[in-house]
Design a protein around this motif. Structure first.
Motif, short mmCIF file in Angstrom:
data_model
loop_
_atom_site.label_atom_id
_atom_site.label_comp_id
_atom_site.label_asym_id
_atom_site.label_seq_id
_atom_site.Cartn_x
_atom_site.Cartn_y
_atom_site.Cartn_z
N UNK A 96 -125.85 52.80 86.45
CA UNK A 96 -124.81 52.43 87.41
C UNK A 96 -124.56 53.57 88.39
N UNK A 97 -123.92 53.21 89.50
CA UNK A 97 -123.36 54.21 90.41
C UNK A 97 -121.85 54.07 90.35
N UNK A 98 -121.17 55.20 90.37
CA UNK A 98 -119.71 55.21 90.27
C UNK A 98 -119.13 55.41 91.66
N UNK A 99 -118.47 54.37 92.18
CA UNK A 99 -117.98 54.39 93.55
C UNK A 99 -116.46 54.33 93.60
N UNK A 100 -115.91 54.93 94.64
CA UNK A 100 -114.47 54.86 94.85
C UNK A 100 -114.02 53.41 94.99
N UNK A 101 -112.90 53.16 94.49
CA UNK A 101 -112.23 51.86 94.58
C UNK A 101 -112.76 50.81 93.61
N UNK A 102 -114.09 50.65 93.54
CA UNK A 102 -114.63 49.56 92.71
C UNK A 102 -115.17 50.06 91.38
N UNK A 103 -115.33 51.37 91.22
CA UNK A 103 -115.84 51.90 89.95
C UNK A 103 -117.35 51.76 89.84
N UNK A 104 -117.82 51.46 88.64
CA UNK A 104 -119.26 51.45 88.38
C UNK A 104 -119.89 50.11 88.75
N UNK A 105 -121.05 50.22 89.43
CA UNK A 105 -121.82 49.04 89.82
C UNK A 105 -123.24 49.21 89.29
N UNK A 134 -120.91 42.82 96.84
CA UNK A 134 -120.20 41.85 96.00
C UNK A 134 -118.99 42.49 95.35
N UNK A 135 -119.15 43.73 94.87
CA UNK A 135 -118.04 44.43 94.22
C UNK A 135 -116.92 44.74 95.21
N UNK A 136 -117.28 45.09 96.46
CA UNK A 136 -116.27 45.42 97.47
C UNK A 136 -115.67 44.19 98.12
N UNK A 137 -116.21 43.00 97.84
CA UNK A 137 -115.73 41.78 98.47
C UNK A 137 -114.27 41.51 98.22
N UNK A 138 -113.72 42.02 97.13
CA UNK A 138 -112.31 41.80 96.82
C UNK A 138 -111.41 42.62 97.73
N UNK A 139 -111.92 43.75 98.22
CA UNK A 139 -111.10 44.68 99.00
C UNK A 139 -111.44 44.69 100.48
N UNK A 140 -112.67 44.33 100.84
CA UNK A 140 -113.10 44.35 102.24
C UNK A 140 -113.68 42.98 102.58
N UNK A 141 -113.23 42.41 103.68
CA UNK A 141 -113.73 41.10 104.08
C UNK A 141 -115.12 41.26 104.68
N UNK A 142 -116.08 40.56 104.14
CA UNK A 142 -117.48 40.58 104.58
C UNK A 142 -117.99 42.02 104.77
#
Length: 362
Positions: free
Chosen positions: A87-96, A112-120
Motif C-alpha cells: 500500500x501507499x499511505x496518503x494524507x486524508x485517505x490513508x492506505x491504498x 476512487x479513495x479520494x472520491x469521497x472528499x474531492x469531486x471527480x
C-alpha cells in the motif's frame, strides 16, 4: 520526459485479458489488484511491435517510490513509498493498495479513495525510484543463481535490465552454451508460466536487438547445453559481449612456463600450450594428458595427440573448460637420462671425493 524502451510483446495467438479501467474505478483497490494483477504483465516477450511506454506494463511493488499529483489539491500531493503490505499511505485517505497495479491503475485506485472528499479527482502517479529487479539465471552460465539488478535512472529516465545484462551478471556464458534456444520463463498467473525461446545467435551475427528483450522482476532465464558447436560458432561465442573475458586453466609439466594461466573463452588445447611457453626440450611432444573436473564432481582423463597444424577439434585439439589441467610429460629419452643421472649420482660423488683428496695430497 520518460524514455521509451521497447517491450517485445506476446504473439497475437496467445490472447489478451482486458479489464476496463472504467470498471476498475468503480471497484475497491484491493479487488482491482486481485482481478487485474496479471492482465498487463502478458505483453513483454516475443512479438516485434513498436516501442511501448514501459510505465504501461510496470507493476508496482514494495520498494518502489511514486509521486502522486492531485490536480487542484497540492496539499494532498507528494511522494509515497510502496510499503511492505503493498500500500501507499496518503494524507486524508490513508492506505491504498497498489501492489500489482500499473501506474495508471494505481491512479484510478487512488482516485476512487479520494472520491469521497474531492469531486471527480484528477490524479496522476509517476515513478520516483524503482525497486531492484530480481531475476534467476540458470544453465550454462558461470555463476547460476538469483540476482537483484538495479533499474538505472537518470533524470527520471528509467532503464530496465536486458537479457544479455542478466547473463553478464551471472558471470557470462560457458563454452557449452546453446544460444539458439535461450528460455525466458515468466509468471502470467499465480500457477502459470509463459515460456518463450530467444535466439541470441541472431544478436551475435546480425546485431538484432529485438532478441535482447527487456526483463521483468521474477523472470527466470535458462541457457541449455549445446550438443555440438562448430569452430566458427565457438569463435563467435567467445566474442559475444556477454561472454566472460577469460577462463583459468592449468598447464603442468614440461613447458617453459608451467602453472595457472588465463586464456580467452573457447581457447583450444594447442593454444594453451603455446601460451604457457610451448614445450621445453624434455617434453614428450606427441601427446598430452587432459584432466577435466566435471560439474558433477567427477574427474575424466584422456590422451590428446598434439599437432599444432590442426584446427579446433574434439579429438585432436579440444576446447578447454574452466579449471582444466593439461599435463605435458617427459619424453622417453629425458626419462632415461634422468634415471641414469639418479643411478650414477652416488658413484659421481664418491669419485669426486677421491679425486679431491688426491689433489690435496699431490
Amino acid at each position: 520526459m520518460t524514455r521509451f524502451r521497447p517491450y517485445p510483446l506476446l504473439p497475437a495467438s496467445t490472447g489478451w485479458i482486458v479489464v476496463s479501467l472504467i470498471t476498475l474505478s468503480t471497484l475497491s483497490p484491493g479487488y482491482a489488484q486481485t482481478v487485474d494483477q496479471y492482465s498487463d504483465s502478458l505483453p513483454l516477450i516475443g512479438d516485434q511491435r513498436s516501442e511501448v511506454n514501459w510505465t504501461a506494463n510496470y507493476r508496482l511493488g514494495p520498494g518502489d517510490v511514486v509521486k502522486v499529483d492531485i490536480f487542484g489539491a497540492p496539499e494532498y500531493s507528494g511522494e509515497a513509498p510502496v510499503l511492505q503490505d503493498g500500500t501507499v499511505n496518503l494524507l486524508r485517505v490513508g492506505r491504498v493498495a497498489v501492489q500489482g497495479l500499473t501506474f495508471e491503475q494505481a491512479a484510478t485506485a487512488i482516485a476512487t479513495s479520494f472520491g469521497t472528499y474531492i469531486r471527480r479527482p484528477v490524479i496522476t502517479v509517476s515513478p520516483v525510484s524503482l525497486r531492484p529487479i530480481r531475476i534467476a539465471v540458470s544453465g550454462e552460465v558461470n555463476r547460476p543463481g538469483a540476482y537483484s539488478i538495479e533499474t538505472s535512472s537518470e533524470n527520471q529516465d528509467f532503464d530496465f535490465p536486458s537479457l544479455t545484462e542478466a547473463i553478464s551478471q551471472a558471470g557470462g556464458i560457458t563454452a557449452q552454451a546453446n544460444l539458439k534456444e535461450v528460455e525466458i520463463r515468466r509468471s502470467i498467473s499465480p500457477n502459470q508460466k509463459q515460456v518463450t525461446t530467444i535466439n541470441l545467435w541472431d544478436l551475435i551475427k546480425t546485431g538484432d536487438l529485438n532478441q535482447d528483450v527487456v526483463l521483468q522482476g521474477g523472470d527466470e532465464v535458462y541457457i541449455p547445453t549445446a550438443t555440438a558447436l562448430s569452430p566458427e560458432e565457438s569463435t563467435e561465442l567467445a566474442s559475444a559481449s556477454f561472454a566472460p573475458t577469460s577462463i583459468k586453466v592449468y598447464v603442468a609439466g614440461e613447458v617453459e612456463q608451467p602453472g595457472l594461466i588465463e586464456v580467452p573463452l573457447n581457447t583450444p588445447l594447442n593454444q594453451a600450450v603455446l601460451i604457457a611457453g610451448g614445450f621445453n626440450r624434455r617434453a614428450d611432444q606427441r601427446a598430452v594428458k587432459l584432466v577435466r573436473l566435471n560439474p558433477n564432481g567427477s574427474v575424466t582423463e584422456r590422451e590428446v595427440p598434439v599437432d599444432f597444424s590442426q584446427g579446433i577439434g574434439e579429438e585432436s585439439n579440444p576446447i578447454l573448460m574452466p579449471q582444466d589441467i593439461v599435463v605435458v610429460r617427459r619424453s622417453g629419452a629425458a626419462s632415461v637420462g634422468d634415471t641414469t643421472d639418479l643411478l650414477l649420482n652416488p658413484v659421481t660423488r664418491i669419485l669426486n671425493t677421491i679425486f679431491g683428496i688426491t689433489n690435496l695430497l699431490f
